[in-house]
Write an enzyme that holds these catalytic residues in place. Structure first.
Site, short mmCIF file in Angstrom:
data_model
loop_
_atom_site.label_atom_id
_atom_site.label_comp_id
_atom_site.label_asym_id
_atom_site.label_seq_id
_atom_site.Cartn_x
_atom_site.Cartn_y
_atom_site.Cartn_z
N HIS A 94 -41.45 -45.47 -8.25
CA HIS A 94 -42.91 -45.18 -8.50
C HIS A 94 -43.48 -45.97 -9.24
O HIS A 94 -45.07 -45.92 -8.94
CB HIS A 94 -43.07 -43.62 -8.78
CG HIS A 94 -42.56 -42.54 -7.96
ND1 HIS A 94 -43.40 -41.85 -7.35
CD2 HIS A 94 -41.21 -42.36 -7.46
CE1 HIS A 94 -42.63 -41.11 -6.47
NE2 HIS A 94 -41.42 -41.31 -6.54
N ASP B 205 -50.28 -50.18 -13.22
CA ASP B 205 -49.94 -48.79 -12.64
C ASP B 205 -49.28 -48.99 -11.46
O ASP B 205 -49.78 -50.06 -10.41
CB ASP B 205 -51.23 -47.95 -12.58
CG ASP B 205 -50.95 -46.54 -12.80
OD1 ASP B 205 -49.99 -46.11 -12.46
OD2 ASP B 205 -51.85 -46.02 -13.30
P1 ADQ Z 1 -48.42 -41.28 -13.64
O1 ADQ Z 1 -48.12 -42.50 -14.45
O2 ADQ Z 1 -48.22 -39.69 -13.95
O3 ADQ Z 1 -47.35 -41.37 -12.07
P2 ADQ Z 1 -50.71 -40.77 -11.70
O4 ADQ Z 1 -50.38 -41.37 -10.11
O5 ADQ Z 1 -52.14 -41.13 -11.92
O6 ADQ Z 1 -49.91 -41.31 -12.67
O7 ADQ Z 1 -50.46 -39.39 -11.28
C1 ADQ Z 1 -50.98 -38.51 -12.47
C2 ADQ Z 1 -50.96 -37.00 -11.89
O8 ADQ Z 1 -51.27 -36.26 -12.94
C3 ADQ Z 1 -52.24 -37.06 -10.86
O9 ADQ Z 1 -52.18 -36.24 -10.04
C4 ADQ Z 1 -53.21 -36.31 -12.00
O10 ADQ Z 1 -54.25 -35.46 -11.49
C5 ADQ Z 1 -52.30 -35.30 -12.88
N1 ADQ Z 1 -53.13 -35.44 -14.34
C6 ADQ Z 1 -53.38 -36.33 -14.86
N2 ADQ Z 1 -53.70 -35.74 -16.04
C7 ADQ Z 1 -53.65 -34.43 -16.21
C8 ADQ Z 1 -54.06 -33.56 -16.95
N3 ADQ Z 1 -54.78 -33.64 -18.16
N4 ADQ Z 1 -53.78 -32.14 -16.52
C9 ADQ Z 1 -53.34 -32.15 -15.27
N5 ADQ Z 1 -52.78 -32.97 -14.48
C10 ADQ Z 1 -53.08 -34.20 -14.76
C11 ADQ Z 1 -46.24 -42.37 -11.64
C12 ADQ Z 1 -46.70 -43.62 -11.53
C13 ADQ Z 1 -47.91 -43.75 -10.62
C14 ADQ Z 1 -47.73 -43.46 -9.47
C15 ADQ Z 1 -47.18 -41.80 -9.69
C16 ADQ Z 1 -46.81 -41.49 -8.16
O11 ADQ Z 1 -46.90 -44.08 -13.13
O12 ADQ Z 1 -48.43 -45.43 -10.75
O13 ADQ Z 1 -48.87 -43.21 -8.91
O14 ADQ Z 1 -46.05 -41.75 -10.26
O15 ADQ Z 1 -45.86 -42.43 -7.56
#
Ligand code: ADQ
Length: 460
Positions: free
Chosen positions: A156, A365
């Site tokens: 991921h 990311d």
């Molecule tokens: P993350 O580093 O967690 O994931 P991201 O892909 O942006 O990053 O996903 C975060 C998720 O958490 C999103 O669905 C977002 O809406 C939710 N989220 C963030 N802040 C929040 C909050 N305050 N309250 C509730 N929900 C919140 C890892 C990798 C990424 C990759 C994903 C999926 O680091 O690069 O895209 O996995 O593979």
């Protein structure tokens, strides 16, 4: 009958709102469709002999099989190797990596323990899909226990170039372990190019680009980019409920006359938050006419707080947002609203829709689902502008965003100003193109293309 066995470090709790609607739901749907098991850590620490016991639960419409970790396993495998070694290195932050032999030992020990338990749960026709960097060696450990099933692995987070990767302890053993899988998936073409370079330059292997395979350590495996996405229509609908309208209404009443910029990230040094605040400060200093006309809402819930780098960044952000607010705030305007806790997904969806600019500027990311959620939530007839780091995996696909170098805070500041004044026609054009890409690479495509390649590998 083919079942799916999904394996990840943590097994999602389907009852939690903060997780529902996201990746957890997409994977849960796949499990309901195929039947099968989701296996992993239950998130608990248990030093009694009970930690060895696997807990089975089928409340979610599929079976979860979970184990607890001992304190020593948690410290070495999860916090040590996961948070203090692999996460920083794979995010190009060698300066934050703290490798220790005890961490590598605990990492291997937990992967072996997982393999022992999982081996007994896997049936002969199952497809086994293992997720993320905590579990690189698990496939090899399953093979060592006689598991001949199709094994897939999806990373991921980013896969860096060889010179950075080689800072990983036991790097060669980890790459060799990847060749125990049949399918290795990553987020972007850039990650795959880095992987292939390692194989040809460091592992004496060969690549067949036409077939999408790599050969090394005596095996040929499928290696492809499967860009992860979101469930677009579900997220769009979530941003349009009566409750969402209420949130947007309240937001607009509180911030009337101002343009709302939103950032939503776990509080992680990879997300570029201090640089983002500095870019916003630059914009306010340079475009004084925008003072009082724009507000940045940054939602950043805490994660991994017992790791030093995370408490450092928390302090830095509090200092920086305080300084910027001290510099600019007036009795009727606060430039930065910094919220340090999780927010329900349905509220997030509404906040995205109510914000004119989505500011997604990670230093690195894997993909970044927030960028896709922001696009999905927008009103088609009056959409906001996505400002996106070129170092997020999502940038490979979302070329119609305003792409920025997140390290260059003056460039980001200029793009914020450009987004504030972007005419409606251009906003619509960009949004239409972005939404088409978000739809084309949605979570269903990600899941089904990986599973179908894995089944094909099984037939072969
Ligand atoms: P993350 O580093 O967690 O994931 P991201 O892909 O942006 O990053 O996903 C975060 C998720 O958490 C999103 O669905 C977002 O809406 C939710 N989220 C963030 N802040 C929040 C909050 N305050 N309250 C509730 N929900 C919140 C890892 C990798 C990424 C990759 C994903 C999926 O680091 O690069 O895209 O996995 O593979």
């Amino acid at each position: 009958m083919t079942r799916l066995v999904m394996v990840s470090n943590r097994v999602a709790d389907p009852g939690k709102d903060s997780q529902s609607g996201g990746l957890a739901v997409a994977l849960g749907d796949a499990l309901r469709e195929y039947g099968g098991i989701w296996f992993g850590w239950d998130g608990r620490i248990d030093d009694t002999p009970a930690h060895q016991r696997v807990a089975l639960n089928d409340d979610a419409g599929y079976c979860t099989a979970t184990l607890s970790l001992t304190q020593q396993e948690y410290d070495g495998y999860y916090n040590g190797m996961g948070n203090n070694v692999l996460w920083p290195i794979l995010h190009y932050r060698l300066d934050l990596a703290k490798p220790e032999k005890a961490y590598t030992d605990a990492y291997m020990q937990v992967n072996r323990r997982f393999a022992d338990t999982l081996r007994a749960l896997v049936q002969s026709n199952d497809l086994v899909w293992i997720h993320d960097y905590h579990l690189f060696p698990l496939g090899a450990e399953l093979r060592a226990r006689g598991c001949g099933n199709p094994l897939g692995f999806f990373l991921h987070i980013p896969f860096p170039p060889p010179d950075i990767l080689r800072a990983m302890p036991d790097c060669e053993a980890i790459i060799r372990a990847l060749f125990s899988y049949d399918v290795v998936g990553m987020q972007t073409a850039g990650d795959i190019a880095n992987f292939k370079r390692y194989i040809t330059d460091q592992a004496d292997g060969t690549i067949d680009d036409a077939a999408g395979t790599a050969t090394a350590f005596g095996r040929t495996i499928t290696v492809k980019a499967y860009p992860i996405g979101i469930d677009v229509d579900t997220f769009r609908a979530m941003a349009r409920t009566d409750e969402a309208e209420g949130v947007i209404d309240r937001l607009q009443r509180r911030t009337s006359e101002t343009i709302q910029i939103i950032g939503v990230d776990r509080l992680d040094y990879s997300k570029g938050l201090p640089e983002r605040f500095t870019a916003f400060q630059y914009m306010l200093e340079r475009y004084t006419g925008h003072q009082k006309g724009v507000t940045l809402m940054q939602i950043a819930p805490p994660t991994r707080e017992n790791v030093d780098a995370y408490s450092d960044i928390r302090e830095e952000l509090e200092r920086r947002s305080g300084a910027i607010n001290g510099q600019f705030a007036d009795f009727d305007w606060t430039p930065i609203r910094y919220i340090h806790r999780p927010i329900a997904r349905r509220t997030l969806a509404a906040l995205f829709r109510g914000s004119r600019i989505g500011l997604v500027t990670p230093l690195r990311d894997g993909m970044n689902l927030v960028a896709k959620e922001y696009v999905a939530a927008q009103n088609d007839d009056d959409p906001g502008v996505l400002i996106l780091s070129k170092f997020a995996g999502a940038a490979e696909d979302l070329q119609d965003a305003l792409l920025v170098n997140p390290y260059d805070t003056s460039e980001v500041g200029e793009k914020i100003a450009e987004a504030i004044s972007m005419p409606l026609g251009q906003r619509r054009e960009r949004h239409e193109a972005l939404l088409a890409r978000v739809r084309a690479n949605d979570v269903n495509r990600w899941r089904s293309s990986f599973i179908s390649d894995l089944s094909r590998a099984g037939e072969a």
